[in-house]
Design a protein around this motif. Structure first.
Motif, PDB file in Angstrom:
ATOM      1  N   GLY A 165       0.818  -1.196   0.000  1.00 62.81           N
ATOM      2  CA  GLY A 165       0.000   0.000   0.000  1.00 62.81           C
ATOM      3  C   GLY A 165       0.851   1.245   0.000  1.00 62.81           C
ATOM      4  N   SER A 166       0.480   2.237  -0.825  1.00 61.41           N
ATOM      5  CA  SER A 166       1.292   3.445  -0.940  1.00 61.41           C
ATOM      6  C   SER A 166       1.013   4.440   0.181  1.00 61.41           C
ATOM      7  CB  SER A 166       1.036   4.123  -2.293  1.00 61.41           C
ATOM      8  OG  SER A 166      -0.336   4.490  -2.413  1.00 61.41           O
ATOM      9  N   GLN A 167      -0.215   4.457   0.702  1.00 63.01           N
ATOM     10  CA  GLN A 167      -0.579   5.404   1.756  1.00 63.01           C
ATOM     11  C   GLN A 167      -1.891   4.978   2.391  1.00 63.01           C
ATOM     12  OE1 GLN A 167      -0.813   8.987  -0.579  1.00 63.01           O
ATOM     13  NE2 GLN A 167      -2.938   8.646  -1.146  1.00 63.01           N
ATOM     14  N   ASP A 168      -2.179   5.524   3.563  1.00 66.59           N
ATOM     15  CA  ASP A 168      -3.455   5.274   4.225  1.00 66.59           C
ATOM     16  C   ASP A 168      -4.563   6.094   3.566  1.00 66.59           C
ATOM     17  OD1 ASP A 168      -2.038   3.722   5.985  1.00 66.59           O
ATOM     18  OD2 ASP A 168      -2.303   5.035   7.724  1.00 66.59           O
ATOM     19  N   LEU A 169      -5.796   5.666   3.781  1.00 62.02           N
ATOM     20  CA  LEU A 169      -6.977   6.423   3.359  1.00 62.02           C
ATOM     21  C   LEU A 169      -7.798   6.704   4.605  1.00 62.02           C
ATOM     22  CD1 LEU A 169      -9.078   7.424   1.198  1.00 62.02           C
ATOM     23  CD2 LEU A 169     -10.029   5.109   1.275  1.00 62.02           C
ATOM     24  N   THR A 170      -8.111   7.964   4.847  1.00 63.68           N
ATOM     25  CA  THR A 170      -8.924   8.317   6.016  1.00 63.68           C
ATOM     26  C   THR A 170     -10.116   9.156   5.583  1.00 63.68           C
ATOM     27  OG1 THR A 170      -7.604  10.302   6.469  1.00 63.68           O
ATOM     28  CG2 THR A 170      -6.954   8.267   7.580  1.00 63.68           C
ATOM     29  N   ILE A 171     -11.259   8.927   6.256  1.00 66.68           N
ATOM     30  CA  ILE A 171     -12.492   9.665   5.981  1.00 66.68           C
ATOM     31  C   ILE A 171     -13.160   9.972   7.315  1.00 66.68           C
ATOM     32  CG2 ILE A 171     -14.605   9.722   4.604  1.00 66.68           C
ATOM     33  CD1 ILE A 171     -13.629   6.880   3.580  1.00 66.68           C
ATOM     34  N   ASN A 172     -13.658  11.175   7.444  1.00 69.89           N
ATOM     35  CA  ASN A 172     -14.475  11.548   8.587  1.00 69.89           C
ATOM     36  C   ASN A 172     -15.797  12.082   8.050  1.00 69.89           C
ATOM     37  OD1 ASN A 172     -12.632  11.212  10.991  1.00 69.89           O
ATOM     38  ND2 ASN A 172     -11.366  12.504   9.690  1.00 69.89           N
ATOM     39  N   THR A 173     -16.873  11.428   8.442  1.00 68.27           N
ATOM     40  CA  THR A 173     -18.166  11.768   7.870  1.00 68.27           C
ATOM     41  C   THR A 173     -19.252  11.590   8.923  1.00 68.27           C
ATOM     42  OG1 THR A 173     -19.588  11.343   5.955  1.00 68.27           O
ATOM     43  CG2 THR A 173     -18.560   9.429   6.989  1.00 68.27           C
ATOM     44  N   LYS A 174     -20.499  11.777   8.524  1.00 67.89           N
ATOM     45  CA  LYS A 174     -21.596  11.687   9.485  1.00 67.89           C
ATOM     46  C   LYS A 174     -22.847  11.154   8.799  1.00 67.89           C
ATOM     47  CE  LYS A 174     -22.727  16.556   8.686  1.00 67.89           C
ATOM     48  NZ  LYS A 174     -22.877  17.903   9.301  1.00 67.89           N
ATOM     49  N   VAL A 175     -23.781  10.697   9.614  1.00 69.56           N
ATOM     50  CA  VAL A 175     -25.063  10.169   9.133  1.00 69.56           C
ATOM     51  C   VAL A 175     -26.142  11.199   9.451  1.00 69.56           C
ATOM     52  CG1 VAL A 175     -26.746   8.303   9.375  1.00 69.56           C
ATOM     53  CG2 VAL A 175     -24.287   7.807   9.505  1.00 69.56           C
ATOM     54  N   GLY A 176     -27.005  11.436   8.474  1.00 71.13           N
ATOM     55  CA  GLY A 176     -28.070  12.416   8.652  1.00 71.13           C
ATOM     56  C   GLY A 176     -29.306  11.826   9.302  1.00 71.13           C
ATOM     57  N   SER A 177     -30.445  12.400   8.983  1.00 73.20           N
ATOM     58  CA  SER A 177     -31.721  11.921   9.519  1.00 73.20           C
ATOM     59  C   SER A 177     -32.067  10.551   8.938  1.00 73.20           C
ATOM     60  CB  SER A 177     -32.837  12.919   9.188  1.00 73.20           C
ATOM     61  OG  SER A 177     -32.559  14.181   9.753  1.00 73.20           O
ATOM     62  N   ARG A 178     -32.964   9.858   9.596  1.00 71.45           N
ATOM     63  CA  ARG A 178     -33.397   8.527   9.143  1.00 71.45           C
ATOM     64  C   ARG A 178     -34.510   8.707   8.097  1.00 71.45           C
ATOM     65  NH1 ARG A 178     -33.317   3.181  11.413  1.00 71.45           N
ATOM     66  NH2 ARG A 178     -35.130   1.937  10.814  1.00 71.45           N
ATOM     67  N   ILE A 179     -34.103   8.881   6.845  1.00 73.85           N
ATOM     68  CA  ILE A 179     -35.045   9.006   5.733  1.00 73.85           C
ATOM     69  C   ILE A 179     -35.207   7.640   5.083  1.00 73.85           C
ATOM     70  CG2 ILE A 179     -35.528  10.107   3.522  1.00 73.85           C
ATOM     71  CD1 ILE A 179     -35.514  12.099   5.787  1.00 73.85           C
ATOM     72  N   ILE A 180     -36.431   7.125   5.024  1.00 73.74           N
ATOM     73  CA  ILE A 180     -36.685   5.813   4.422  1.00 73.74           C
ATOM     74  C   ILE A 180     -37.855   5.929   3.453  1.00 73.74           C
ATOM     75  CG2 ILE A 180     -37.359   3.414   4.842  1.00 73.74           C
ATOM     76  CD1 ILE A 180     -35.945   3.549   7.501  1.00 73.74           C
ATOM     77  N   MET A 181     -37.657   5.406   2.247  1.00 75.07           N
ATOM     78  CA  MET A 181     -38.702   5.367   1.223  1.00 75.07           C
ATOM     79  C   MET A 181     -39.179   3.934   1.054  1.00 75.07           C
ATOM     80  SD  MET A 181     -36.497   7.851  -1.223  1.00 75.07           S
ATOM     81  CE  MET A 181     -35.072   7.533  -0.164  1.00 75.07           C
ATOM     82  N   GLU A 182     -40.463   3.710   1.137  1.00 82.19           N
ATOM     83  CA  GLU A 182     -41.054   2.385   0.933  1.00 82.19           C
ATOM     84  C   GLU A 182     -42.151   2.488  -0.112  1.00 82.19           C
ATOM     85  OE1 GLU A 182     -41.817  -0.288   4.215  1.00 82.19           O
ATOM     86  OE2 GLU A 182     -40.941   1.163   5.619  1.00 82.19           O
TER      87      GLU A 182
END
Length: 419
Positions: free
Chosen positions: A226-243
């Motif tokens: 591997g040439s380098q690490d991969l890092t991500i910082n993210t978040k989850v929004g509201s619980r939107i569900i389509m049925e």
């Protein structure tokens, strides 16, 4: 009563005096009480990897050690004295540096074990990482830093080269997901170049996620590192569900359990049915050109078309979307007339586009066929029992609720999830 108590006390003293000539163990040779405390056992510390003086050490090395101390610390520094932070794996098998080590560099690791009473002992090892190899690979993801994701979004990591089956467990052990609040999850090898991570249940709304693919310096097979690490910082929004249900030809849209809107839909006609299943929104655009020639149907044929479509939200790789279809508004809620997409009105499509995030779940029921596995991010279309079989590391249910920290199965950081 008083006399009886005195007689009993006298009997006890006489009995004690008649136990023999040996002095009690708590008396010294001089006949006086011994005030010395027995010497405390040493706090043993042993480093099992890397070895002292080792060279050509991978830049993804971890510090493995044992100690009988109640607690332990690791201090890792380079030759210039710069400190490298890190964390102990949840199973305490090794200490993981918080970043890829530099190629061809000398490092010193000092491991200190401390007893419950505060006695400490240390062990130090010095090692040198390997020179940069000639063949390297990298990891990438479709997820962006600080992106807000839907509750069904899998963490997706792709590699620039194939990962052989005999290397997948080693690679997976270096994939860390940390969720706050902590949630159980696991990695699933999608194919030779792609691995997904999903929680056991949908992500909790408002979850923050930290992902580290710590592959920098890691042997990934075929003498490629591997040439380098991969890092991500993210978040989850509201619980939107389509049925959406073919029986009613209606779609419900909920947010955090509350109904926002019920939308009439038109699915694919019998010749081109929509697929039922558990999907997530993969791509959304304000508009796209829909061209039947892209899947082998000439534009000038009876069933061909080339149309500019507004507010398309993609759910399968073979071309199923939820999108604006003003031409079928009279059919929506009544009959199926599409080429396989979920048609909704122009007004509803624009509204829905403004509500959803990539990774929001879409559940379609009752159509003539079921989605094929991996036609889209179908991670939720199989049970958890089936999903864990895709891990290169055998799944072990947590004994207690997951805790934040690095992991090798599913949550993130050495104490998070890496199963």
């Amino acid at each position: 009563m008083t006399l009886g108590a005195a007689a009993l006390a006298t009997a006890v003293l006489l009995t004690a005096a008649g136990c023999g000539g040996d002095k009690p163990k708590w008396y010294g040779a001089d006949g006086k009480p011994n005030t010395e405390t027995p010497a405390e056992a040493p706090v043993n510390v042993a480093v099992t990897a890397p070895a002292e003086g080792a060279t050509n050490v991978p830049a993804a090395t971890e510090i493995a050690y044992t100690t009988d101390g109640a607690t332990s610390t690791v201090e890792l520094t380079d030759a210039a004295g710069n400190k490298i932070d890190g964390a102990l794996r949840a199973d305490k098998s090794s200490w993981v540096p918080g970043k890829m080590l530099t190629w061809g560099t000398q490092y010193t690791a000092k491991i200190t074990g401390t007893s419950a009473s505060g006695k400490s002992e240390s062990k130090t090892v010095t090692f040198t990482t390997m020179a940069k190899p000639g063949s390297t690979g990298k990891a990438s993801t479709v997820i962006g830093d600080n992106q807000t994701l839907g509750v069904g979004m899998p963490i997706i990591v792709s590699f620039s080269n194939d990962i052989a089956k005999d290397q997948r467990a080693n690679v997976q052990k270096r994939l860390f997901v940390t969720s706050n609040p902590p949630q159980e999850g696991i990695w699933y090898w999608w194919n030779n170049k792609e691995v997904h991570f999903r929680p056991k249940e949908y992500w909790q709304a408002g979850t923050t996620l930290s992902v580290r693919a710590a592959i920098g310096g890691l042997l990934m097979g075929n003498n490629r590192y591997g040439s380098q690490d991969l890092t991500i910082n993210t978040k989850v929004g509201s619980r939107i569900i389509m049925e959406a249900d073919n029986a009613t030809k209606q779609m419900t849209v909920t947010k955090d359990g509350q109904l926002l809107r019920t939308i009439p839909v038109s699915f694919g006609k019998k010749a081109t049915p929509s697929a039922s299943g558990n999907f997530v929104i993969m791509i959304k655009n304000e508009w796209e050109w829909f061209d039947s020639a892209s899947f082998g149907v000439p534009n000038d044929s009876a069933d061909g078309y080339r149309t500019k479509v507004y507010y398309p939200q993609r759910i399968t790789w073979d071309g199923e979307y939820i999108h604006s279809a003003p031409w079928s508004e009279g059919d929506q809620g009544r009959r199926n007339v599409s080429h396989g997409c979920t048609n909704i009105s122009a007004a509803n499509a624009q509204w829905l586009y403004g509500v959803t995030q990539i990774g929001d779940p879409v559940i379609i029921k009752g159509t003539e066929e079921h989605v094929k596995w991996q036609n889209g991010w179908t991670d939720w279309d199989i049970t958890w029992t089936e999903y864990v079989k895709g891990s290169a590391i055998p799944y072990v249910p947590p004994a207690v609720a997951p805790s934040a920290g690095p992991s090798t199965s599913g949550s993130a950081s050495p104490s998070a999830s890496t199963n």
